[in-house]
Design an enzyme around this catalytic site. Structure first.
Site, PDB file in Angstrom:
ATOM      1  N   HIS A  76      32.975 -11.021 -33.631  1.00 34.58           N
ATOM      2  CA  HIS A  76      33.742 -10.998 -32.377  1.00 34.58           C
ATOM      3  C   HIS A  76      34.471 -12.321 -32.202  1.00 34.58           C
ATOM      4  O   HIS A  76      33.866 -13.394 -32.273  1.00 34.58           O
ATOM      5  CB  HIS A  76      32.819 -10.712 -31.192  1.00 34.58           C
ATOM      6  CG  HIS A  76      32.319  -9.303 -31.195  1.00 34.58           C
ATOM      7  ND1 HIS A  76      31.015  -8.960 -30.945  1.00 34.58           N
ATOM      8  CD2 HIS A  76      32.992  -8.135 -31.439  1.00 34.58           C
ATOM      9  CE1 HIS A  76      30.896  -7.627 -31.028  1.00 34.58           C
ATOM     10  NE2 HIS A  76      32.073  -7.115 -31.334  1.00 34.58           N
ATOM     11  N   ARG A  78      35.884 -14.144 -29.817  1.00 34.70           N
ATOM     12  CA  ARG A  78      35.685 -15.175 -28.776  1.00 34.70           C
ATOM     13  C   ARG A  78      34.334 -15.861 -28.840  1.00 34.70           C
ATOM     14  O   ARG A  78      34.079 -16.807 -28.082  1.00 34.70           O
ATOM     15  CB  ARG A  78      35.849 -14.522 -27.407  1.00 34.70           C
ATOM     16  CG  ARG A  78      34.807 -13.446 -27.108  1.00 34.70           C
ATOM     17  CD  ARG A  78      35.207 -12.666 -25.880  1.00 34.70           C
ATOM     18  NE  ARG A  78      34.321 -11.520 -25.649  1.00 34.70           N
ATOM     19  CZ  ARG A  78      34.613 -10.520 -24.822  1.00 34.70           C
ATOM     20  NH1 ARG A  78      35.742 -10.520 -24.153  1.00 34.70           N
ATOM     21  NH2 ARG A  78      33.758  -9.521 -24.676  1.00 34.70           N
ATOM     22  N   ARG A 122      31.855  -1.809 -33.707  1.00 38.03           N
ATOM     23  CA  ARG A 122      31.774  -0.387 -33.355  1.00 38.03           C
ATOM     24  C   ARG A 122      32.394   0.450 -34.472  1.00 38.03           C
ATOM     25  O   ARG A 122      32.489   1.657 -34.370  1.00 38.03           O
ATOM     26  CB  ARG A 122      32.536  -0.088 -32.052  1.00 38.03           C
ATOM     27  CG  ARG A 122      32.026  -0.818 -30.823  1.00 38.03           C
ATOM     28  CD  ARG A 122      30.645  -0.354 -30.393  1.00 38.03           C
ATOM     29  NE  ARG A 122      30.184  -1.085 -29.201  1.00 38.03           N
ATOM     30  CZ  ARG A 122      29.629  -2.295 -29.234  1.00 38.03           C
ATOM     31  NH1 ARG A 122      29.450  -2.911 -30.393  1.00 38.03           N
ATOM     32  NH2 ARG A 122      29.235  -2.881 -28.115  1.00 38.03           N
ATOM     33  N   GLU A 142      21.971 -13.040 -30.872  1.00 38.04           N
ATOM     34  CA  GLU A 142      22.872 -13.377 -29.762  1.00 38.04           C
ATOM     35  C   GLU A 142      22.471 -14.785 -29.340  1.00 38.04           C
ATOM     36  O   GLU A 142      21.419 -14.985 -28.727  1.00 38.04           O
ATOM     37  CB  GLU A 142      22.683 -12.408 -28.584  1.00 38.04           C
ATOM     38  CG  GLU A 142      23.057 -10.963 -28.888  1.00 38.04           C
ATOM     39  CD  GLU A 142      24.562 -10.683 -28.787  1.00 38.04           C
ATOM     40  OE1 GLU A 142      25.350 -11.628 -28.559  1.00 38.04           O
ATOM     41  OE2 GLU A 142      24.932  -9.514 -28.943  1.00 38.04           O
TER      42      GLU A 142
HETATM   43  O1  0X9 Z   1      27.909  -5.281 -28.432  1.00 38.34           O
HETATM   44  C1  0X9 Z   1      27.773  -5.890 -29.512  1.00 38.34           C
HETATM   45  O2  0X9 Z   1      28.422  -5.630 -30.507  1.00 38.34           O
HETATM   46  C2  0X9 Z   1      26.755  -7.040 -29.599  1.00 38.34           C
HETATM   47  N1  0X9 Z   1      26.783  -7.821 -28.384  1.00 38.34           N
HETATM   48  S1  0X9 Z   1      28.098  -8.773 -28.083  1.00 38.34           S
HETATM   49  O3  0X9 Z   1      27.967  -9.308 -26.752  1.00 38.34           O
HETATM   50  N2  0X9 Z   1      28.080 -10.001 -29.092  1.00 38.34           N
HETATM   51  O4  0X9 Z   1      29.303  -7.997 -28.275  1.00 38.34           O
HETATM   52  C3  0X9 Z   1      25.376  -6.463 -29.801  1.00 38.34           C
HETATM   53  C4  0X9 Z   1      25.215  -5.717 -31.094  1.00 38.34           C
HETATM   54  C5  0X9 Z   1      23.862  -5.080 -31.254  1.00 38.34           C
HETATM   55  N3  0X9 Z   1      23.846  -4.147 -32.367  1.00 38.34           N
HETATM   56  C6  0X9 Z   1      24.504  -2.953 -32.332  1.00 38.34           C
HETATM   57  N4  0X9 Z   1      25.079  -2.484 -31.251  1.00 38.34           N
HETATM   58  N5  0X9 Z   1      24.467  -2.247 -33.439  1.00 38.34           N
HETATM   59 ZN    ZN Z   2      29.504 -10.170 -30.535  1.00 39.77          ZN
END
Ligand code: 0X9
Ligand code: ZN
Ligand code: ZN
Length: 305
Positions: free
Chosen positions: A65, A67, A141, A267
């Site tokens: 990501h 940011r 995603r 995180e």
């Molecule tokens: O939402 C996400 O992709 C991650 N949090 S963030 O705030 N850095 O965007 C968490 C990812 C956890 N794992 C999966 N969703 N597979």
């Molecule tokens: Zn992230």
């Protein structure tokens, strides 16, 4: 100039990659795994003592990501610490003698560059498709793991847009191809995000528990206490779906289902005071404490090869 205690622009990270690899040829080799949408090379650094036989490996990526600037800062810190402690720290020496660590310092380079030049809060890639006026998909995603079934959006304008198909984002395809190609040697997949101080493991695309849930939880708890031992920073561990939120198409779930058992999403700091805008004064303590958690997981993996 490049600094480990500053948030370096992509140009600085790129020249750092070239110079650190050329000045440590005994411990680092690099390979380009493909280009980003905008044509920037994605370079994976392989850290480890050269060996005549193929070594088991750990894959570490940062900057999925755009940011989450503390994340690429950590990958740079990890490389520096690995090089500077090899030969003096017995754990790092043994790790790099027995295993290789593949480090992708910035996964979403186009997005990272965009956060430095145009929009500090950009999250996604920078790909365009004719017919939509919105740019980018969420790389976390876009993996082929319950793709777009929950916690993701099919609206190209959303910050959690899952993309037009799994691996539609070239950066995701490049990383997935690399991991598939090296699937027999990759024993752990670690991906660094921010913020919230969590240590997550599969699953996020379902509430079902992973087959290795108990072991993954135990290792996460050990890693979190190692992290906490330095400055008292508290982390929560657990499966993504119940610890943060259900969200399909993530790299951790995809790697796990491919067969990489030790699959974790970090995180990093903080819990919201500064959020993505973590001050540079926190880079060093954040990276030092995170090193302890990563080394804990690496030692566990190494012991259980
Ligand atoms: O939402 C996400 O992709 C991650 N949090 S963030 O705030 N850095 O965007 C968490 C990812 C956890 N794992 C999966 N969703 N597979
Ligand atoms: Zn992230
Ligand atoms: Zn240090």
């Amino acid at each position: 100039a490049h600094s480990y205690t500053k948030y370096n622009s992509w140009d600085k990270v790129q020249s750092w990659i070239a110079s650190i690899a050329s000045s440590n040829a005994n411990l680092i080799s690099k390979q380009v795994i493909g280009n980003t949408y905008e044509g920037r090379p994605m370079t994976v650094l392989k850290l480890g003592k050269k060996s005549s036989s193929t070594k088991p490996a750990i894959f570490l990526d940062c900057g999925i990501h755009a940011r989450e600037w503390i994340s690429p800062a950590f990958c740079q810190w990890f490389v520096k610490e690995a090089l500077s402690t090899y030969g003096s720290d017995s754990q790092m020496t043994s790790l790099l003698n027995q295993m290789d660590v593949f480090v992708l310092p910035v996964f979403n380079i186009d997005g990272y560059d965009y956060t430095h030049k145009s929009n500090r809060m950009w999250r996604k890639t920078r790909s365009r498709k004719s017919g939509s006026s919105c740019t980018g998909a969420d790389p976390n995603r876009n993996f082929d793991a319950g793709w777009c079934s929950m916690g993701a959006s099919s609206n190209p304008c959303s910050d959690t847009f899952c993309g037009y198909t799994p691996e539609s984002e070239i950066e995701v395809k490049n990383v997935a191809d690399f991991i598939r190609r090296n699937k027999s040697i990759i024993k752990a997949y670690l991906t660094i995000h921010s913020y919230s101080q969590l240590l997550l493991f599969p699953y996020s695309y379902t509430y079902a528990l992973a087959a290795d849930h108990s072991e993954l939880m135990e290792v996460a708890e050990g890693a979190s206490s190692a992290l906490r031992s330095l400055y008292g920073t508290r982390y929560t561990s657990g499966p993504g779906a119940t610890t943060i939120y259900p969200a399909a198409g993530g790299s951790d779930d995809w790697a796990y289902d491919l067969g990489v058992k030790y699959s974790y999403t970090f995180e990093l700091r903080d819990t919201g005071r500064y959020g993505f805008l973590l001050p540079e004064s926190q880079i060093k303590p954040t990276c030092e404490e995170t090193m302890l958690a990563v080394k804990y997981i690496a030692a566990y993996v190494q012991k259980n090869l």
